[in-house]
Design an enzyme around this catalytic site. Structure first.
Site, mmCIF file in Angstrom:
data_model
loop_
_atom_site.group_PDB
_atom_site.id
_atom_site.type_symbol
_atom_site.label_atom_id
_atom_site.label_comp_id
_atom_site.label_asym_id
_atom_site.label_seq_id
_atom_site.Cartn_x
_atom_site.Cartn_y
_atom_site.Cartn_z
ATOM 1 N N CYS A 60 63.730 76.453 5.455
ATOM 2 C CA CYS A 60 63.393 76.565 6.890
ATOM 3 C C CYS A 60 63.501 75.217 7.621
ATOM 4 O O CYS A 60 63.970 75.164 8.761
ATOM 5 C CB CYS A 60 61.998 77.160 7.062
ATOM 6 S SG CYS A 60 60.809 76.645 5.821
ATOM 7 N N HIS B 127 57.513 75.060 12.409
ATOM 8 C CA HIS B 127 57.642 73.698 11.881
ATOM 9 C C HIS B 127 58.111 72.745 12.992
ATOM 10 O O HIS B 127 58.960 73.110 13.814
ATOM 11 C CB HIS B 127 58.695 73.639 10.776
ATOM 12 C CG HIS B 127 58.309 74.339 9.501
ATOM 13 N ND1 HIS B 127 57.051 74.810 9.236
ATOM 14 C CD2 HIS B 127 59.060 74.614 8.391
ATOM 15 C CE1 HIS B 127 57.027 75.365 8.025
ATOM 16 N NE2 HIS B 127 58.232 75.258 7.499
HETATM 17 N N1 LIG Z 1 57.545 81.283 4.497
HETATM 18 C C1 LIG Z 1 58.630 80.573 4.879
HETATM 19 O O1 LIG Z 1 58.657 79.870 5.920
HETATM 20 C C2 LIG Z 1 59.869 80.629 4.059
HETATM 21 C C3 LIG Z 1 61.002 80.033 4.589
HETATM 22 C C4 LIG Z 1 62.185 80.070 3.866
HETATM 23 C C5 LIG Z 1 62.193 80.666 2.650
HETATM 24 N N2 LIG Z 1 61.076 81.226 2.140
HETATM 25 C C6 LIG Z 1 61.184 81.832 0.826
HETATM 26 O O2 LIG Z 1 60.948 83.224 0.878
HETATM 27 C C7 LIG Z 1 60.299 83.647 -0.318
HETATM 28 C C8 LIG Z 1 59.021 84.390 0.008
HETATM 29 O O3 LIG Z 1 58.246 83.644 0.896
HETATM 30 P P1 LIG Z 1 57.013 84.282 1.674
HETATM 31 O O4 LIG Z 1 56.575 83.188 2.562
HETATM 32 O O5 LIG Z 1 57.341 85.617 2.255
HETATM 33 O O6 LIG Z 1 55.952 84.481 0.473
HETATM 34 P P2 LIG Z 1 54.749 85.521 0.315
HETATM 35 O O7 LIG Z 1 54.128 85.853 1.622
HETATM 36 O O8 LIG Z 1 53.894 84.952 -0.751
HETATM 37 O O9 LIG Z 1 55.455 86.867 -0.226
HETATM 38 C C9 LIG Z 1 56.046 86.939 -1.511
HETATM 39 C C10 LIG Z 1 56.728 88.285 -1.667
HETATM 40 O O10 LIG Z 1 57.398 88.283 -2.925
HETATM 41 C C11 LIG Z 1 56.965 89.429 -3.665
HETATM 42 N N3 LIG Z 1 56.992 89.166 -5.088
HETATM 43 C C12 LIG Z 1 56.349 88.178 -5.759
HETATM 44 N N4 LIG Z 1 56.617 88.287 -7.089
HETATM 45 C C13 LIG Z 1 57.437 89.353 -7.239
HETATM 46 C C14 LIG Z 1 58.041 89.987 -8.363
HETATM 47 N N5 LIG Z 1 57.882 89.532 -9.593
HETATM 48 N N6 LIG Z 1 58.812 91.073 -8.132
HETATM 49 C C15 LIG Z 1 58.992 91.553 -6.891
HETATM 50 N N7 LIG Z 1 58.439 91.007 -5.783
HETATM 51 C C16 LIG Z 1 57.666 89.919 -5.967
HETATM 52 C C17 LIG Z 1 55.552 89.685 -3.182
HETATM 53 O O11 LIG Z 1 55.157 91.002 -3.515
HETATM 54 P P3 LIG Z 1 53.587 91.380 -3.686
HETATM 55 O O12 LIG Z 1 53.036 91.473 -2.303
HETATM 56 O O13 LIG Z 1 53.643 92.684 -4.381
HETATM 57 O O14 LIG Z 1 52.973 90.286 -4.493
HETATM 58 C C18 LIG Z 1 55.765 89.464 -1.674
HETATM 59 O O15 LIG Z 1 56.392 90.597 -1.107
HETATM 60 C C19 LIG Z 1 60.140 82.381 -1.153
HETATM 61 O O16 LIG Z 1 61.282 82.274 -1.981
HETATM 62 C C20 LIG Z 1 60.159 81.292 -0.134
HETATM 63 O O17 LIG Z 1 60.578 80.058 -0.673
HETATM 64 C C21 LIG Z 1 59.914 81.247 2.816
#
Ligand SMILES: NC(=O)c1ccc[n+]([C@@H]2O[C@H](COP(=O)([O-])OP(=O)(O)OC[C@H]3O[C@@H](n4cnc5c(N)ncnc54)[C@H](OP(=O)(O)O)[C@@H]3O)[C@@H](O)[C@H]2O)c1
Length: 332
Positions: A131, A238
Site C-alpha cells: 500500500c 497512510h
Molecule cells: N490492510 C492493508 O492496508 C493491506 C494493504 C496491502 C496488502 N495487504 C495484504 O492483504 C492481506 C490481508 O490483509 P488484511 O488487512 O485484510 O488482513 P485481515 O483483516 O487480518 O484479514 C485476513 C484475511 O485472511 C483470511 N485468512 C487468514 N488465514 C487464512 C487461511 N489459512 N486460509 C484462508 N483464509 C485465511 C482471514 O480469514 P478469517 O477471518 O477466517 O481468519 C481474513 O479473511 C495480507 O496479505 C496483507 O499483507 C493489506
C-alpha cells in the site's frame, strides 16, 4: 466473454471486505462469486447485492469444486504461496495482495496508472504492490516522465488498518501491553518505527519492500531510494513525506500542473487556505492526494511533498479491482 466467475480469498478481512465494496461501486459484472476464508469463518454468511453468500473454508476440495475465472487474494503470503498456483491450475487468473509474488521476475507488479504495459502477455498471477508503494508511485511517475527521478527519501506515517483487523483492534481498544493482538507495543498515544520485521541491514521488511517494489514498477532497477516506515495511531489512510531529487531542474508551477492533470492524483495544496492532505480527508477516497509542495532549498533539483492515500482502497482493493478491469477489457 460471458460475465466472469470471481472468487475472493480472505473475504472476511479488512481488504477482502473492501474488495466487495469496490466491486459493487465499480459495477464489475460477475456470473458467480465465491467467498473463501479460514476454517474459523467457514459457514458464516454475508449479505451482498441482495443475495446471501456463505463463506467457504479455503481448501483444495472447495477450490476445485468452485472453478472461477479470477481470484482476488488478500489472506497473507503463506496462503498465496499455496493456493494461488492451485487457482491457476484450475484456469483462474490471480490478483494477489500479499507480498509473496511481488518481486518474482515471472509475475508483473502493477499499478494501472503507472505501468499498465506490464499487463501484456500470458498472465497467471498479477501482484498488487504494498500500500505504501502504490500511493508513492502514483504521485512520482508523472514527475519522473518530465524530470527523471534521481533519488527518493521517503518517510511514512502508516495507519493501523494496514495491519488488518488485529491492528485496528489494538488502536480502537487502546490495548495496553498485556492485551495487544498485533503490535509489539501499544499504538494508542504512540508511534512505532517498526512495520513487519527487522532485516539484517537494520531496515524493516516494509522499508525494503518499498525500495524494491518502486524500482520494479518504475522499471528503474538502480534508482536510489531510502525509506523509513512508521506506524501511527490513525485508523485509516497512510501519509508519506517524500523528498525527491530529479536529474532536471523544475519549476514548482509546472510540478503543480503535472500533478493536477495526472490520473489518480488530486493536487490539494494551498497554504493560504490551509489546504493540505490528511488521513481524515482522504480516508474513503480512491484518489491519491498530494500537497505541501516545496522546493528543497538544501539541494539542487529537489522537491518536498506530502502524499496521502487510503491504504485499503487505492493501496489494496481499488488497485486490485482496477487491474481486474484492465484484464476484463483485454479479454472482451
Ligand atoms: N490492510 C492493508 O492496508 C493491506 C494493504 C496491502 C496488502 N495487504 C495484504 O492483504 C492481506 C490481508 O490483509 P488484511 O488487512 O485484510 O488482513 P485481515 O483483516 O487480518 O484479514 C485476513 C484475511 O485472511 C483470511 N485468512 C487468514 N488465514 C487464512 C487461511 N489459512 N486460509 C484462508 N483464509 C485465511 C482471514 O480469514 P478469517 O477471518 O477466517 O481468519 C481474513 O479473511 C495480507 O496479505 C496483507 O499483507 C493489506
Amino acid at each position: 466473454m460471458n460475465y466472469p466467475r470471481i472468487a475472493i480469498v480472505g473475504a472476511t478481512g479488512v481488504v477482502g471486505q473492501m474488495f466487495l465494496t469496490v466491486l459493487e461501486e465499480r459495477k464489475i459484472p460477475f456470473s458467480s462469486l465465491v467467498l473463501f476464508a479460514s476454517k474459523n469463518s467457514a459457514g458464516q454468511t454475508i449479505q451482498y447485492q441482495g443475495k446471501t453468500y456463505t463463506i467457504l473454508e479455503l481448501n483444495e476440495t472447495n477450490v476445485t469444486a468452485h472453478p472461477v475465472d479470477f481470484a482476488l487474494f488478500s489472506a497473507g503470503g503463506d496462503v498465496s504461496k499455496i493456493y494461488a498456483p492451485l487457482f491457476v491450475k484450475i484456469g483462474a487468473k490471480v490478483i494477489d495482495n500479499s507480498s509473496y509474488f511481488r518481486m518474482h521476475p515471472d509475475y508483473p507488479l502493477v499499478v494501472p496508472e503507472v505501468n499498465p504495459e506490464d499487463l501484456q502477455g500470458h498472465l497467471s498471477i498479477i501482484a498488487n504492490p504494498n500500500c505504501s508503494t502504490v500511493q508513492a508511485v502514483v504521485a512520482l511517475k508523472p514527475l519522473h516522465e518530465r524530470y527523471t527521478l534521481k533519488r527518493i527519501v521517503i518517510s511514512t506515517y502508516q495507519a493501523v488498518s494496514g495491519a488488518g483487523s488485529l491492528g485496528i483492534h489494538d488502536l480502537e481498544t487502546r490495548a495496553d501491553q498485556d492485551h495487544l493482538k498485533k503490535f509489539p507495543y501499544p499504538i494508542h498515544q504512540n508511534l512505532i518505527p517498526l512495520i513487519d520485521v527487522f532485516l539484517d541491514n537494520g531496515y524493516t521488511k516494509e522499508e525494503m519492500k518499498m525500495v524494491h517494489e518502486m524500482r520494479k514498477i518504475l522499471h528503474l532497477p538502480n534508482l536510489a531510494i531510502t525509506a523509513t516506515a512508521v506506524r501511527v495511531p490513525v485508523l485509516n489512510a497512510h501519509s508519506e513525506s517524500i523528498n525527491v531529487t530529479f536529474e532536471q531542474p523544475f519549476l514548482l508551477e509546472d510540478v503543480r500542473h503535472i500533478l493536477a492533470t495526472s490520473p489518480g492524483v488530486t493536487l490539494y495544496d494551498d497554504p493560504s487556505s490551509f489546504m493540505y492532505p490528511m488521513p481524515s480527508l482522504v480516508s474513503g477516497q480512491d484518489q491519491v492526494y498530494v500537497g505541501r509542495l516545496r522546493v528543497d532549498e538544501s539541494l539542487p533539483n529537489t522537491l518536498n511533498m506530502f502524499v496521502v492515500g487510503d491504504n485499503i482502497r487505492k493501496g489494496s482493493a481499488t488497485n486490485a479491482v482496477q487491474i481486474l478491469e484492465r484484464l476484463l477489457t483485454k479479454l472482451s
